[in-house]
Design a protein around this motif. Structure first.
Motif, PDB file in Angstrom:
ATOM      1  N   ARG A 242       0.832  -1.204   0.000  1.00 30.07           N
ATOM      2  CA  ARG A 242       0.000   0.000   0.000  1.00 30.07           C
ATOM      3  C   ARG A 242       0.867   1.254   0.000  1.00 30.07           C
ATOM      4  O   ARG A 242       0.576   2.222  -0.690  1.00 30.07           O
ATOM      5  N   LEU A 243       1.955   1.217   0.763  1.00 32.20           N
ATOM      6  CA  LEU A 243       2.865   2.344   0.813  1.00 32.20           C
ATOM      7  C   LEU A 243       3.554   2.547  -0.539  1.00 32.20           C
ATOM      8  O   LEU A 243       3.728   3.671  -0.994  1.00 32.20           O
ATOM      9  N   GLY A 244       3.918   1.466  -1.200  1.00 29.32           N
ATOM     10  CA  GLY A 244       4.530   1.557  -2.519  1.00 29.32           C
ATOM     11  C   GLY A 244       3.581   2.134  -3.553  1.00 29.32           C
ATOM     12  O   GLY A 244       3.974   2.953  -4.390  1.00 29.32           O
ATOM     13  N   VAL A 245       2.333   1.724  -3.503  1.00 26.10           N
ATOM     14  CA  VAL A 245       1.334   2.253  -4.436  1.00 26.10           C
ATOM     15  C   VAL A 245       1.090   3.730  -4.176  1.00 26.10           C
ATOM     16  O   VAL A 245       1.013   4.531  -5.118  1.00 26.10           O
ATOM     17  N   SER A 246       1.009   4.123  -2.926  1.00 22.13           N
ATOM     18  CA  SER A 246       0.787   5.540  -2.616  1.00 22.13           C
ATOM     19  C   SER A 246       2.004   6.372  -3.012  1.00 22.13           C
ATOM     20  O   SER A 246       1.852   7.502  -3.488  1.00 22.13           O
ATOM     21  N   PHE A 247       3.206   5.819  -2.841  1.00 22.82           N
ATOM     22  CA  PHE A 247       4.409   6.518  -3.286  1.00 22.82           C
ATOM     23  C   PHE A 247       4.376   6.720  -4.796  1.00 22.82           C
ATOM     24  O   PHE A 247       4.617   7.806  -5.297  1.00 22.82           O
TER      25      PHE A 247
ATOM     26  N   ALA B 276       5.947  11.918  -1.562  1.00 15.15           N
ATOM     27  CA  ALA B 276       6.506  10.748  -2.233  1.00 15.15           C
ATOM     28  C   ALA B 276       7.858  10.378  -1.643  1.00 15.15           C
ATOM     29  O   ALA B 276       8.159   9.196  -1.440  1.00 15.15           O
ATOM     30  N   LEU B 277       8.689  11.365  -1.348  1.00 15.89           N
ATOM     31  CA  LEU B 277       9.993  11.094  -0.750  1.00 15.89           C
ATOM     32  C   LEU B 277       9.841  10.509   0.646  1.00 15.89           C
ATOM     33  O   LEU B 277      10.557   9.565   1.012  1.00 15.89           O
ATOM     34  N   ALA B 278       8.917  11.038   1.426  1.00 13.45           N
ATOM     35  CA  ALA B 278       8.671  10.478   2.760  1.00 13.45           C
ATOM     36  C   ALA B 278       8.180   9.037   2.668  1.00 13.45           C
ATOM     37  O   ALA B 278       8.576   8.179   3.463  1.00 13.45           O
ATOM     38  N   GLY B 279       7.323   8.755   1.678  1.00 13.69           N
ATOM     39  CA  GLY B 279       6.862   7.381   1.479  1.00 13.69           C
ATOM     40  C   GLY B 279       7.989   6.457   1.076  1.00 13.69           C
ATOM     41  O   GLY B 279       8.063   5.314   1.532  1.00 13.69           O
ATOM     42  N   LEU B 280       8.881   6.936   0.224  1.00 12.21           N
ATOM     43  CA  LEU B 280      10.022   6.122  -0.187  1.00 12.21           C
ATOM     44  C   LEU B 280      10.948   5.833   0.984  1.00 12.21           C
ATOM     45  O   LEU B 280      11.418   4.701   1.149  1.00 12.21           O
ATOM     46  N   ILE B 281      11.190   6.818   1.801  1.00 13.79           N
ATOM     47  CA  ILE B 281      12.038   6.611   2.978  1.00 13.79           C
ATOM     48  C   ILE B 281      11.391   5.615   3.929  1.00 13.79           C
ATOM     49  O   ILE B 281      12.057   4.728   4.465  1.00 13.79           O
ATOM     50  N   ALA B 282      10.098   5.738   4.155  1.00 17.37           N
ATOM     51  CA  ALA B 282       9.396   4.789   5.025  1.00 17.37           C
ATOM     52  C   ALA B 282       9.414   3.387   4.426  1.00 17.37           C
ATOM     53  O   ALA B 282       9.526   2.391   5.152  1.00 17.37           O
ATOM     54  N   LEU B 283       9.339   3.296   3.106  1.00 15.22           N
ATOM     55  CA  LEU B 283       9.377   1.992   2.446  1.00 15.22           C
ATOM     56  C   LEU B 283      10.748   1.350   2.591  1.00 15.22           C
ATOM     57  O   LEU B 283      10.853   0.147   2.836  1.00 15.22           O
ATOM     58  N   VAL B 284      11.794   2.132   2.473  1.00 15.70           N
ATOM     59  CA  VAL B 284      13.150   1.612   2.575  1.00 15.70           C
ATOM     60  C   VAL B 284      13.478   1.225   4.020  1.00 15.70           C
ATOM     61  O   VAL B 284      14.150   0.210   4.254  1.00 15.70           O
ATOM     62  N   ARG B 285      13.008   2.003   4.975  1.00 19.98           N
ATOM     63  CA  ARG B 285      13.286   1.716   6.384  1.00 19.98           C
ATOM     64  C   ARG B 285      12.642   0.409   6.837  1.00 19.98           C
ATOM     65  O   ARG B 285      13.129  -0.225   7.759  1.00 19.98           O
ATOM     66  N   GLY B 286      11.552   0.064   6.237  1.00 22.29           N
ATOM     67  CA  GLY B 286      10.863  -1.170   6.622  1.00 22.29           C
ATOM     68  C   GLY B 286       9.900  -0.930   7.768  1.00 22.29           C
ATOM     69  O   GLY B 286       9.750   0.182   8.265  1.00 22.29           O
ATOM     70  N   PRO B 287       9.266  -1.998   8.207  1.00 21.59           N
ATOM     71  CA  PRO B 287       8.278  -1.858   9.290  1.00 21.59           C
ATOM     72  C   PRO B 287       8.965  -1.536  10.617  1.00 21.59           C
ATOM     73  O   PRO B 287      10.079  -1.982  10.886  1.00 21.59           O
TER      74      PRO B 287
END
Length: 66
Positions: A6-11, A52-63
């Motif tokens: 979901r985070l990837g799609v929103s990014f 989008a950048l915040a979403g990418l950072i959250a995606l890379v950091r993981g859960p």
């Protein structure tokens, strides 16, 4: 896994909307003389890129683990 997807799609969607706004602004002949509408669109585009950048950072950091 569902949250990452979901985070990837929103990014991706946010990044795409930001690109559309930026390219639309750059296509205008009056791009050099910033008008109010152009400034507002540029700010909105920047906000989309920021989200989008915040979403990418959250995606890379993981859960987060608590």
């Amino acid at each position: 896994m569902q949250n990452r997807r979901r985070l990837g799609v929103s990014f991706g969607a946010t990044f795409f909307v930001g690109l559309i706004g930026l390219f639309s602004l750059m296509q205008r002949p009056r791009f050099a003389s910033y008008h109010t509408v152009d400034v507002i669109q540029l700010l909105a585009t920047g906000m989309c890129f920021g989200v989008a950048l915040a979403g990418l950072i959250a995606l890379v950091r993981g859960p987060r683990t608590n």
